[in-house]
Design an enzyme around this catalytic site. Structure first.
Site, PDB file in Angstrom:
ATOM      1  N   HIS A   4       2.456   3.334  -9.230  1.00 27.67           N
ATOM      2  CA  HIS A   4       2.458   2.342  -9.027  1.00 27.67           C
ATOM      3  C   HIS A   4       3.318   1.633 -10.186  1.00 27.67           C
ATOM      4  CE1 HIS A   4      -1.861   2.301  -7.370  1.00 27.67           C
ATOM      5  NE2 HIS A   4      -2.598   2.768  -8.736  1.00 27.67           N
TER       6      HIS A   4
ATOM      7  N   LEU B 148      11.098 -20.538  -4.692  1.00 29.10           N
ATOM      8  CA  LEU B 148      10.271 -19.380  -3.708  1.00 29.10           C
ATOM      9  C   LEU B 148       8.764 -19.894  -4.470  1.00 29.10           C
ATOM     10  CD1 LEU B 148       9.724 -16.800  -2.130  1.00 29.10           C
ATOM     11  CD2 LEU B 148      10.054 -15.278  -4.410  1.00 29.10           C
TER      12      LEU B 148
ATOM     13  N   ASP C 109       0.722  -0.934   0.556  1.00 29.11           N
ATOM     14  CA  ASP C 109      -0.058   0.273   0.155  1.00 29.11           C
ATOM     15  C   ASP C 109       1.211   1.130  -0.155  1.00 29.11           C
ATOM     16  OD1 ASP C 109      -2.324   1.440  -0.207  1.00 29.11           O
ATOM     17  OD2 ASP C 109      -2.737   1.552   2.116  1.00 29.11           O
TER      18      ASP C 109
END
Ligand code: IPE
Ligand code: IPE
Ligand code: MG
Length: 224
Positions: free
Chosen positions: A23, A117, A6
């Site tokens: 963004h 991962l 955020d």
């Protein structure tokens, strides 16, 4: 672990830039954090990229985010294969553009057997809807079968950007998650910040409802 990424909009605003620039900088931060994750001892990383409530944002911002998600998956696929990263998207697919769905399916297929991962990207994701959808698909509902359908429990949950809320992210999976709230806006979140959050996590005592070690010892001594 999970990250609620955020603060992109506020990062941009502080620099007099449009939200979309925030963004874009956020995508760069994703690259750095994903790169650092295996070295920080992280096996599963779930990133909150777009919530089901984010459809409420202006059309232009939503479109830009969707385009960035698609191009992230396409551009990063090679690097994920190289680094042994298994990619998966969680969330609804029926409201995504066909091109993005294809990019997701291709990335998932190509990286299915990678083991360094497990990178899960939450797109059009709502924790409440995920629980409902999983429950609806299970014939014999139990805690175990629901857990299996949803995904692994979250050990550490980080939210950047200074807010202290879950915003409908991984609600079931975070039942015993350690929460770390960072003041950093997501584009500024660095591998060092990730390492610091992991250190904080390692320093915490997880009790899962049981009594702490010290209290247990004291109790034993008193009983003796
Ligand atoms: C997080 O940053 C990214 C998404 C929710 C897609 P925000 O866009 O929410 O940034 P702020 O909270 O407005 O600063
Ligand atoms: C949560 O952030 C969703 C993502 C990070 C993708 P928001 O910025 O949408 O959450 P609220 O509106 O502050 O709760
Ligand atoms: Mg926000």
């Amino acid at each position: 672990m999970g990250i609620i990424m955020d603060g992109n909009g506020r990062w941009a605003l502080a620099r007099g830039l449009p939200r979309v620039a925030g963004h874009r900088a956020g995508v760069a931060a994703v690259g750095r954090v994903v790169e650092a994750a295996p070295g920080a001892g992280i096996g599963v990383l779930t990133l909150f990229a777009f919530s089901s409530d984010n459809w409420r944002r202006p059309r232009a911002e939503v479109d830009a985010l969707m385009r960035m998600l698609g191009s992230y998956l396409e551009k990063e696929l090679g690097r994920c294969l190289e680094k042994g990263v298994r990619l998966e998207a969680i969330g609804r697919r029926d409201r995504l553009a066909p091109g993005l769905c294809r990019a997701i399916a291709q990335a998932e297929r190509a990286t299915a057997s990678a083991t360094n991962l497990w990178l899960r990207i939450a797109i059009d994701y709502s924790g409440r809807d995920a629980i409902l959808a999983a429950a609806r698909g299970i014939a014999h509902l139990s805690r175990e079968s629901l857990e299996l359908a949803l995904g692994p429990p979250v050990d550490l949950l980080i939210r950047t950007g200074g807010e202290r809320r879950l915003s409908d992210f991984l609600l079931w999976e975070s039942a015993y998650a350690e929460l770390v709230f960072s003041q950093r806006m997501w584009p500024d979140f660095s591998p060092e910040d990730l390492a610091a959050a992991v250190r904080e996590f390692r320093g915490r005592e997880r009790r899962f409802g049981a009594v702490p070690e010290i209290a247990m010892r004291r109790q034993e001594a008193w009983l003796d």
